[in-house]
Design a protein around this motif. Structure first.
Motif, short mmCIF file in Angstrom:
data_model
loop_
_atom_site.label_atom_id
_atom_site.label_comp_id
_atom_site.label_asym_id
_atom_site.label_seq_id
_atom_site.Cartn_x
_atom_site.Cartn_y
_atom_site.Cartn_z
N LEU A 218 37.54 46.65 47.30
CA LEU A 218 38.10 45.93 46.05
C LEU A 218 39.72 46.00 46.16
CD1 LEU A 218 36.06 46.76 43.05
CD2 LEU A 218 35.68 44.61 44.58
N ARG A 219 40.42 44.62 46.01
CA ARG A 219 41.81 44.66 45.87
C ARG A 219 42.06 45.31 44.39
NH1 ARG A 219 44.23 40.67 49.25
NH2 ARG A 219 46.28 41.16 48.28
N ASP A 220 43.00 46.43 44.37
CA ASP A 220 43.22 46.95 43.04
C ASP A 220 43.61 46.10 41.95
OD1 ASP A 220 45.66 47.05 44.09
OD2 ASP A 220 45.88 49.19 44.18
N LYS A 221 44.42 45.19 42.54
CA LYS A 221 45.05 44.30 41.44
C LYS A 221 44.46 43.13 40.93
CE LYS A 221 49.61 46.08 41.83
NZ LYS A 221 49.58 47.40 41.64
N THR A 222 43.27 42.80 41.52
CA THR A 222 42.52 41.51 41.37
C THR A 222 41.08 41.72 40.99
OG1 THR A 222 42.17 41.07 43.61
CG2 THR A 222 44.06 39.92 42.87
N PHE A 223 40.39 42.77 41.12
CA PHE A 223 38.93 43.15 41.12
C PHE A 223 38.63 42.64 39.68
CE2 PHE A 223 40.45 47.28 39.38
CZ PHE A 223 39.65 47.46 38.28
N THR A 224 39.31 42.60 38.62
CA THR A 224 38.62 42.19 37.29
C THR A 224 38.70 40.77 37.07
OG1 THR A 224 41.01 42.18 36.50
CG2 THR A 224 39.84 44.36 36.12
N GLU A 225 39.22 40.01 37.95
CA GLU A 225 39.07 38.56 37.96
C GLU A 225 38.53 37.69 39.33
OE1 GLU A 225 43.41 39.09 38.89
OE2 GLU A 225 42.59 39.59 37.08
N ASP A 226 38.51 38.55 40.26
CA ASP A 226 38.14 37.59 41.50
C ASP A 226 36.60 37.59 41.98
OD1 ASP A 226 37.30 40.18 42.45
OD2 ASP A 226 39.11 40.61 43.86
N GLY A 227 35.96 38.18 41.11
CA GLY A 227 34.34 37.96 41.06
C GLY A 227 33.74 38.66 42.38
N ALA A 228 34.46 39.53 43.05
CA ALA A 228 33.80 40.49 44.05
C ALA A 228 32.87 41.22 43.51
CB ALA A 228 35.13 41.13 44.84
#
Length: 166
Positions: free
Chosen positions: A135-145
């Protein structure tokens, strides 16, 4: 019983948040056990520490464990390595379904969970029925991964967990 193990040197990290969120997406509930390895302190540097032994025992008795680390120098953290070294090879995670998870700043290390963390977990006896997740640490909360991973691999992980109970 299920668990989350996080090897981030920062307590209550984004890695912990991501691992807990992944666990909830896969299982539908919060984990029964959370081991934020940094809380074990210097007990990890030797053998026989009661808190470390208790954490190892709880993880070894789990049917499912999400094992998470930030990416450091293209690998998982040394802190997580110290914890994993407490398990016996081939047997320490026997009958445990493991989900390797790593976070990083960019896509350069996207294969780290699969190529570096997963083999260690399997060497310790775990079953890892799905690819590791990066996961990308800055975007995992909103990227849907996390949600996409759970939709794609959740059934296989839950089925393996059910088989580990028999």
């Amino acid at each position: 019983m299920t668990a989350v193990v996080v090897g981030n040197p920062k307590p209550a990290s984004r890695t912990l948040a991501a691992a807990t969120r992944l666990h909830e997406a896969l299982i539908g509930t919060a984990p029964d056990v959370v081991v934020d390895v940094v809380d074990l302190g210097t007990g990890l540097l030797g053998w026989g520490d009661d808190a470390v032994a208790s954490a190892v025992s709880a993880v070894a008795q789990s049917e499912l464990v999400v094992v998470a680390s930030p990416t450091f120098k293209a690998s998982y953290s040394g802190l997580l390595k110290l914890f994993l070294d407490q398990f016996s090879a081939g047997e320490g995670l026997r009958n445990v379904v493991a989900v390797p998870l790593m976070l990083g700043a960019g896509p350069e290390h996207a294969l780290c969970p699969e190529l570096l963390l997963k083999p260690v977990l399997v060497e310790l006896g775990a079953t890892a029925p799905a690819p590791g997740l990066y996961l990308r640490d800055k975007t995992f909360t909103e990227d849907g991964a996390i949600e996409a991973y759970a939709a794609r691999w959740g059934t296989a992980i839950r089925s393996s967990r059910a088989r580990s109970l028999t």
